[in-house]
Design an enzyme around this catalytic site. Structure first.
Site, mmCIF file in Angstrom:
data_model
loop_
_atom_site.group_PDB
_atom_site.id
_atom_site.type_symbol
_atom_site.label_atom_id
_atom_site.label_comp_id
_atom_site.label_asym_id
_atom_site.label_seq_id
_atom_site.Cartn_x
_atom_site.Cartn_y
_atom_site.Cartn_z
ATOM 1 N N CYS A 1 -0.933 6.414 6.259
ATOM 2 C CA CYS A 1 -1.488 5.897 5.011
ATOM 3 C C CYS A 1 -0.462 5.002 4.298
ATOM 4 C CB CYS A 1 -2.004 7.044 4.161
ATOM 5 S SG CYS A 1 -3.293 6.499 3.033
ATOM 6 N N HIS B 1 -5.064 10.661 7.057
ATOM 7 C CA HIS B 1 -4.058 11.711 6.809
ATOM 8 C C HIS B 1 -4.193 12.862 7.812
ATOM 9 C CE1 HIS B 1 -2.395 10.512 2.832
ATOM 10 N NE2 HIS B 1 -3.552 9.858 2.735
ATOM 11 N N GLU C 1 -2.170 15.038 8.516
ATOM 12 C CA GLU C 1 -1.438 16.229 8.053
ATOM 13 C C GLU C 1 -2.284 17.081 7.107
ATOM 14 O OE1 GLU C 1 -1.165 13.261 7.043
ATOM 15 O OE2 GLU C 1 -0.886 13.212 4.871
HETATM 16 N N1 GLN Z 1 -3.276 3.330 -1.645
HETATM 17 C C1 GLN Z 1 -1.989 3.932 -1.427
HETATM 18 C C2 GLN Z 1 -0.884 2.894 -1.385
HETATM 19 O O1 GLN Z 1 -1.107 1.758 -1.524
HETATM 20 C C3 GLN Z 1 -1.955 4.729 -0.141
HETATM 21 C C4 GLN Z 1 -2.801 5.956 -0.274
HETATM 22 C C5 GLN Z 1 -2.316 7.117 0.513
HETATM 23 O O2 GLN Z 1 -1.225 7.116 1.083
HETATM 24 N N2 GLN Z 1 -3.106 8.148 0.517
HETATM 25 O O3 GLN Z 1 0.238 3.229 -1.193
#
Ligand code: GLN
Length: 197
Positions: free
Chosen positions: A79, A175, A177
């Site tokens: 992410c 995610h 995890e």
């Molecule tokens: N939108 C977040 C960012 O730009 C990432 C979201 C996340 O890691 N769950 O860092």
């Protein structure tokens, strides 16, 4: 036993640690440059990429981590971690930087604001269907020729890669995890073992 670092500046550090330990890894939380030494692999967790980038700079980790990545440290960005490894970022802050380890373009919050978070089944190459938790997830909008796509997902507006690999760098939009399914971390640890062979 593999020594796996989890970048522990911000984000879901504990959750990654728990999965990795369940798989038998020795986990080291990385908050300072010297803690990068001796790692077999590193996870850059999800959270907020602008905050992680800021804390990488203030902690002095930004350059040492760049050197470790360029040296082939096996790394998994999930992410926000994917955003940190990407080649280019859309809808980022004007001054937002990244490590250019994955030849992909990502759009922050690319799955839309109203449907900012959702769960979906993702079919991973060689693994099968895994639960995918997407939280304000970055969308991978371009992959370069040297990028392997390990999973794609169609959120109703076209198919996009959600798990990619380029050499020692892995990136994931969702995610892994946050579920009890440890198979994606397993893939990553297998890649780390292979690299050390
Ligand atoms: N939108 C977040 C960012 O730009 C990432 C979201 C996340 O890691 N769950 O860092």
């Amino acid at each position: 036993m593999r020594r796996v670092g989890v970048l522990a500046l911000q984000g879901d550090v504990r959750e990654h640690r728990a999965v990795l330990e369940r798989l038998g890894a020795r986990v080291e939380l990385v908050r300072r440059p010297e803690q990068l030494h001796g790692l077999d692999a590193l996870v850059i967790p999800g959270g907020e990429s602008t905050t992680i980038a800021y804390l990488l700079t203030t902690s002095g980790l930004r350059e040492p981590l760049a050197a470790a990545l360029n040296n082939g440290l096996v790394t998994f960005g999930t992410c926000a971690g994917l955003i940190m490894l990407a080649d280019s970022i859309s809808d980022g802050r004007l001054d937002q930087w990244s490590y250019h380890q994955l030849d992909v373009d990502v759009r922050r919050n690319g799955y839309g604001r109203q449907l900012a978070s959702f769960e979906a089944t993702v079919d991973v190459r060689g693994v099968g269907p895994v639960p995918g938790v997407f939280i304000r997830a970055p969308r991978i909008e371009r992959v370069g020729p040297d990028v392997e796509v390990w999973a794609t997902y169609d959120h109703g507006d076209g198919t996009h890669p959600v798990l990619v690999r380029q050499g020692s760098a892995w990136g994931c939009s969702f995610h892994p995890e946050l579920t009890t399914d440890a198979r994606i971390h397993g893939l990553f640890l297998d890649a780390a073992s292979e690299a050390l062979r």
